[in-house]
Scaffold this active site. Structure first.
Site, PDB file in Angstrom:
ATOM      1  CE  LYS A  61      -0.395  -0.309   5.042  1.00 11.76           C
ATOM      2  NZ  LYS A  61      -1.200  -0.831   6.155  1.00 11.76           N
ATOM      3  CE1 TYR A  96      12.857  31.914   6.617  1.00 14.47           C
ATOM      4  CE2 TYR A  96      13.042  29.541   6.315  1.00 14.47           C
ATOM      5  CZ  TYR A  96      12.786  30.806   5.799  1.00 14.47           C
ATOM      6  OH  TYR A  96      12.471  30.943   4.483  1.00 14.47           O
TER       7      TYR A  96
HETATM    8  C1  PLP Z   1      -0.483  -1.843   6.819  1.00 12.19           C
HETATM    9  C2  PLP Z   1      -1.101  -3.146   7.164  1.00 12.19           C
HETATM   10  C3  PLP Z   1      -0.317  -4.316   7.225  1.00 12.19           C
HETATM   11  C4  PLP Z   1       1.195  -4.281   7.168  1.00 12.19           C
HETATM   12  O1  PLP Z   1       1.668  -3.825   8.413  1.00 12.19           O
HETATM   13  P1  PLP Z   1       3.217  -3.689   8.774  1.00 12.19           P
HETATM   14  O2  PLP Z   1       3.220  -3.287  10.199  1.00 12.19           O
HETATM   15  O3  PLP Z   1       3.761  -2.627   7.868  1.00 12.19           O
HETATM   16  O4  PLP Z   1       3.854  -5.008   8.529  1.00 12.19           O
HETATM   17  C5  PLP Z   1      -0.967  -5.534   7.389  1.00 12.19           C
HETATM   18  N1  PLP Z   1      -2.327  -5.582   7.535  1.00 12.19           N
HETATM   19  C6  PLP Z   1      -3.097  -4.477   7.525  1.00 12.19           C
HETATM   20  C7  PLP Z   1      -4.566  -4.619   7.696  1.00 12.19           C
HETATM   21  C8  PLP Z   1      -2.519  -3.235   7.348  1.00 12.19           C
HETATM   22  O5  PLP Z   1      -3.283  -2.126   7.356  1.00 12.19           O
END
Ligand code: PLP
Length: 344
Positions: free
Chosen positions: A33, A242
């Site tokens: 994702k 700044y």
């Molecule tokens: C993002 C996510 C993962 C992966 O999680 P990590 O901690 O990055 O390994 C797995 N399952 C769901 C439902 C997620 O939202």
């Protein structure tokens, strides 16, 4: 050229997948994702597929469409947000598997795409996504009759092994899925580390693939080198940046590097941060500005042409600590301006 170089080691990502896979006896998926946590899904996903990943996960259907383009037919692509109004054509055309989160989503799915594969997402205590026990009991028989591809839930505290929430959610998940034949999945990266009872049939690591905690043995994936645009002498009592954010208490050499908060280098890092030159630390001085950071290089043996923020000497989690955040946020904020180089 004064844009920073972001190097992404695809073989390290593949090695992390292989090593996470070796930690379990079950199938290992891959969460890609948010553009593979900011590292470029079009490059990362095919490399993971070549390493052996067959089950991919994204947050929303649009990401699934882009991922299908990168992967071609074959690997399964599941969507955490399930089936939202307007998604049907994307789900159909890209052969996505929505992870159904509610009775409403189930109804929408069977109305718009009868017979199209789906999975089920349960809420076992995180109170974020998925059906709680009461809602699931309404749907259970109808949904199971249509053979969901998988049934999954997500742990809220898996990066803290002793947290009682882990065993609590494990118990709820076992209870809600007792007697169900569909493949079950509970573990993200943290869940893989928690041990065999959390593995079920399929794991879903994300951050560990990209070199982040809680996968402590991860191979580092990302290197970020920031070119030095200018170096100057600053006299005692002169200020830098700044709000006159830093005052020299000795005669200093200050290097200005080409990246700032517009590139995801969170302003809150401020003077907690260091950059490195051949492993030697050089502290950030003054405020992080939009496109620039100033660094005290007085103690370096030579004037560097670039300074490194992320690499073998400072992991994404080290940099996250500078800003009081987590490695995930550092990765997913890596700026669009960087010159990205993917090492095969
Ligand atoms: C993002 C996510 C993962 C992966 O999680 P990590 O901690 O990055 O390994 C797995 N399952 C769901 C439902 C997620 O939202």
């Amino acid at each position: 050229m004064s844009t920073a170089n972001l190097t992404i080691d695809l073989s390290a990502i593949a090695a992390n997948w292989t090593n996470l896979n070796k930690l379990t006896e079950v199938e290992t998926g891959a969460v890609v994702k948010a553009d593979a946590y900011g590292l470029g899904v079009a490059r990362v996903a095919p490399r993971l597929a070549a390493a052996g990943a067959r089950q991919f996960f994204v947050a929303v259907a649009e990401e699934g469409v882009a991922l299908r383009r990168a992967l071609g037919p074959g690997p399964s692509i599941s969507v955490f947000s399930g089936h939202m109004p307007g998604d049907a054509e994307m789900i159909r055309a890209a052969s996505l598997v929505p992870l159904i989160n509610s009775v409403d989503q189930m109804l929408l799915h069977v109305e718009t795409l009868p017979g199209h594969p789906f999975g089920l997402q349960l809420d076992t205590g995180m109170n974020r996504l998925g059906m709680e026990p009461a809602e699931f009991s309404v749907l259970r028989e109808i949904a199971l009759a249509q053979l969901p591809t998988q049934i999954m839930s997500h742990l809220a505290c898996s990066d803290e092994p002793p947290h009682p929430m882990n065993l609590h959610q494990l118990g709820v998940f076992e209870e809600m899925t007792a007697g169900i034949d569909a493949p079950r999945s509970l573990a993200a990266t943290g869940g893989v580390m928690l041990g065999e009872q959390y593995h079920f049939d399929l794991t879903r690591p994300g951050v560990g693939l990209y070199g982040g905690l809680p996968f402590v043995d991860a191979t580092p994936v990302v290197t970020l080198d920031l070119p030095v645009i200018q170096t100057r002498d600053v006299e005692i009592d002169e200020t830098v940046g700044y709000a006159c954010g830093w005052v020299a208490d000795r005669r200093s050499r200050i290097a200005t590097v080409a990246a700032g908060y517009a590139d995801g280098l969170i302003r809150a890092m401020g003077t907690n941060a260091t950059l490195t030159s051949d492993g030697q630390k050089a502290p950030v001085v003054g405020r992080v500005s939009m496109d620039l950071i100033t660094v005290d290089v007085t103690d370096l043996p030579f004037e560097p042409e670039s300074l490194q923020l992320i690499g073998p000497h400072q992991s994404i989690d080290t940099v996250a600590e500078f800003a009081g955040t987590i490695g995930y946020e550092i990765l997913t904020n890596l700026g669009a301006r960087y010159n990205r180089v993917w090492l095969a």
